[in-house]
Design a protein around this motif. Structure first.
Motif, mmCIF file in Angstrom:
data_model
loop_
_atom_site.group_PDB
_atom_site.id
_atom_site.type_symbol
_atom_site.label_atom_id
_atom_site.label_comp_id
_atom_site.label_asym_id
_atom_site.label_seq_id
_atom_site.Cartn_x
_atom_site.Cartn_y
_atom_site.Cartn_z
ATOM 1 N N UNK A 58 -55.582 2.028 97.297
ATOM 2 C CA UNK A 58 -55.431 0.498 97.461
ATOM 3 C C UNK A 58 -54.609 -0.034 96.403
ATOM 4 N N UNK A 59 -54.728 0.247 95.292
ATOM 5 C CA UNK A 59 -54.278 -0.416 94.238
ATOM 6 C C UNK A 59 -52.647 0.057 94.013
ATOM 7 N N UNK A 60 -52.205 1.260 94.333
ATOM 8 C CA UNK A 60 -51.190 1.885 94.424
ATOM 9 C C UNK A 60 -50.412 1.263 95.558
ATOM 10 N N UNK A 61 -50.732 1.393 96.688
ATOM 11 C CA UNK A 61 -50.124 0.812 97.785
ATOM 12 C C UNK A 61 -50.047 -0.922 97.921
ATOM 13 N N UNK A 62 -51.042 -1.506 97.228
ATOM 14 C CA UNK A 62 -51.201 -2.816 97.279
ATOM 15 C C UNK A 62 -49.925 -3.386 96.546
ATOM 16 N N UNK A 63 -49.594 -2.625 95.177
ATOM 17 C CA UNK A 63 -48.621 -3.189 94.235
ATOM 18 C C UNK A 63 -47.274 -2.636 94.577
ATOM 19 N N UNK A 64 -47.289 -1.769 95.640
ATOM 20 C CA UNK A 64 -46.164 -0.744 96.127
ATOM 21 C C UNK A 64 -45.443 -0.084 94.971
ATOM 22 N N UNK A 65 -46.356 0.505 94.077
ATOM 23 C CA UNK A 65 -45.924 1.306 93.136
ATOM 24 C C UNK A 65 -45.258 2.717 93.611
ATOM 25 N N UNK A 66 -44.330 2.900 92.792
ATOM 26 C CA UNK A 66 -43.531 4.337 93.067
ATOM 27 C C UNK A 66 -43.217 4.855 91.716
ATOM 28 N N UNK A 67 -42.925 6.121 91.988
ATOM 29 C CA UNK A 67 -42.910 7.051 90.724
ATOM 30 C C UNK A 67 -44.225 6.953 89.749
ATOM 31 N N UNK A 83 -56.988 10.718 96.091
ATOM 32 C CA UNK A 83 -55.838 9.814 96.253
ATOM 33 C C UNK A 83 -54.513 10.363 96.073
ATOM 34 N N UNK A 84 -54.128 11.322 95.169
ATOM 35 C CA UNK A 84 -52.946 11.809 94.938
ATOM 36 C C UNK A 84 -52.347 12.356 96.311
ATOM 37 N N UNK A 85 -53.113 12.962 97.047
ATOM 38 C CA UNK A 85 -52.842 13.608 98.279
ATOM 39 C C UNK A 85 -52.473 12.610 99.274
ATOM 40 N N UNK A 86 -52.935 11.197 99.280
ATOM 41 C CA UNK A 86 -53.045 10.357 100.165
ATOM 42 C C UNK A 86 -51.684 9.135 99.856
ATOM 43 N N UNK A 87 -51.045 9.187 98.752
ATOM 44 C CA UNK A 87 -50.072 8.447 98.442
ATOM 45 C C UNK A 87 -48.865 8.940 98.642
ATOM 46 N N UNK A 88 -48.482 10.151 99.050
ATOM 47 C CA UNK A 88 -47.221 10.632 99.705
ATOM 48 C C UNK A 88 -46.241 10.722 98.543
ATOM 49 N N UNK A 89 -44.921 9.816 98.927
ATOM 50 C CA UNK A 89 -43.811 10.207 97.963
ATOM 51 C C UNK A 89 -44.030 9.128 96.863
ATOM 52 N N UNK A 90 -45.168 8.513 96.931
ATOM 53 C CA UNK A 90 -45.101 7.494 95.700
ATOM 54 C C UNK A 90 -45.480 8.162 94.634
ATOM 55 N N UNK A 91 -46.015 9.537 94.614
ATOM 56 C CA UNK A 91 -46.773 10.284 93.619
ATOM 57 C C UNK A 91 -45.607 11.091 92.611
ATOM 58 N N UNK A 92 -45.559 11.008 91.439
ATOM 59 C CA UNK A 92 -44.552 11.674 90.851
ATOM 60 C C UNK A 92 -45.276 12.975 90.232
ATOM 61 N N UNK A 93 -46.542 12.578 89.767
ATOM 62 C CA UNK A 93 -47.251 13.690 88.859
ATOM 63 C C UNK A 93 -48.742 13.347 88.960
ATOM 64 N N UNK A 94 -49.699 14.249 88.787
ATOM 65 C CA UNK A 94 -51.002 14.028 88.392
ATOM 66 C C UNK A 94 -51.241 14.548 87.109
ATOM 67 N N UNK A 95 -51.857 13.867 86.441
ATOM 68 C CA UNK A 95 -52.397 14.427 85.065
ATOM 69 C C UNK A 95 -54.159 14.294 85.101
ATOM 70 N N UNK A 96 -54.977 15.471 84.773
ATOM 71 C CA UNK A 96 -56.231 15.650 84.746
ATOM 72 C C UNK A 96 -56.482 15.584 83.384
ATOM 73 N N UNK A 97 -57.174 14.841 82.649
ATOM 74 C CA UNK A 97 -57.751 14.888 81.302
ATOM 75 C C UNK A 97 -59.148 15.196 81.315
ATOM 76 N N UNK A 98 -59.283 16.395 80.882
ATOM 77 C CA UNK A 98 -60.664 17.116 80.643
ATOM 78 C C UNK A 98 -61.406 16.910 81.933
ATOM 79 N N UNK A 99 -61.118 16.830 82.912
ATOM 80 C CA UNK A 99 -61.802 16.587 84.178
ATOM 81 C C UNK A 99 -62.286 17.493 85.000
ATOM 82 N N UNK A 100 -63.167 17.047 85.939
ATOM 83 C CA UNK A 100 -63.443 17.735 87.250
ATOM 84 C C UNK A 100 -62.254 17.677 88.045
#
Length: 239
Positions: A58-67, A83-100
């Protein structure tokens, strides 16, 4: 311009990224630290795991964020991966920081075979919340007294349902363009689930010689890692 969306792990909110933000902004990018429902300044909001996924989408789509470079630390890797799988072509890259990382039908505590019962018992004994971490939990992670005190003082109880509800994936996680950041003081090697994903041509591993909370222990180094993950245009360099 890259838009960095930063999501901290259990007990933490957007405030946890404060020392990382200046270098990202100085490089000319949009920076969006996000507090998940039920935490920090959003305490009192009921939340399950899918609530946290919705918070991010909702944050990404609400602000119409790209890249978008979508960053998840620790627990937050689970909702971030979904969430990365749900935002489609808005996503440039995922970064997992020492994460699950999420696995379809599995929860955060599913990845804790030895500690699952302990976490679930703690949640049950604390009105549905995972109690906040202590200074002892921060030991050996390259945190000084000031950083440790900041984390402990700012931490809020974590909504338990977000840890026990299963993830819902829409496809293989290995298909996402991904950087996994392993903090070596929190273990020399990624877990087996991450090791399997790193076999994908779309995943890369970056290591940091620090502990589990690099936004506190090495914020400027973490900012450089994020800029490099975003690509040469983000750093202003050419490869």
């Amino acid at each position: 311009m890259t838009n960095f969306v930063l999501v901290a792990g259990a007990w933490l909110g957007s405030w946890a990224w404060s020392d990382v933000l200046p270098d990202l902004r100085e490089a000319g990018h949009g920076v969006h630290p996000l507090t998940l429902s039920g935490l920090a300044d959003k305490q009192g909001v009921k939340a399950g795991q899918q609530t946290h996924v919705d918070d991010i989408v909702d944050h990404i789509e609400g602000l119409d964020l790209r890249d978008v470079v979508l960053v998840g630390h620790s627990y937050a890797g689970i909702p971030v991966g979904q969430a990365a799988q749900r935002i489609g072509d808005r996503l440039a890259r995922v970064v997992f920081v020492d994460s699950s990382v999420p696995a379809d039908g599995e929860s955060f505590v599913s990845g804790w075979p030895e500690g699952r019962a302990q976490v679930e018992a703690a949640i049950a004994a604390n009105d549905g919340f995972w109690p906040v971490l202590t200074a002892a939990d921060c030991a050996g992670q390259e945190l000084g007294d000031e950083e440790t005190a900041l984390i402990v003082a700012g931490a809020t109880p974590h909504p338990g349902a977000t840890l026990t509800e299963p993830a819902v994936l829409r496809g293989p996680l290995g298909e996402l363009s991904t950087t996994y950041v392993k903090c070596l003081l929190d273990g020399a090697e990624p877990g087996p689930d991450v090791a399997a994903l790193l076999k994908s041509e779309r995943w890369e591993l970056v290591t940091m010689e620090t502990g589990h909370w690099p936004m506190f222990s090495r914020p400027r180094e973490l900012a450089r890692v994020l800029l490099e993950a975003a690509g040469p245009e983000a750093t202003g360099t050419r490869r």
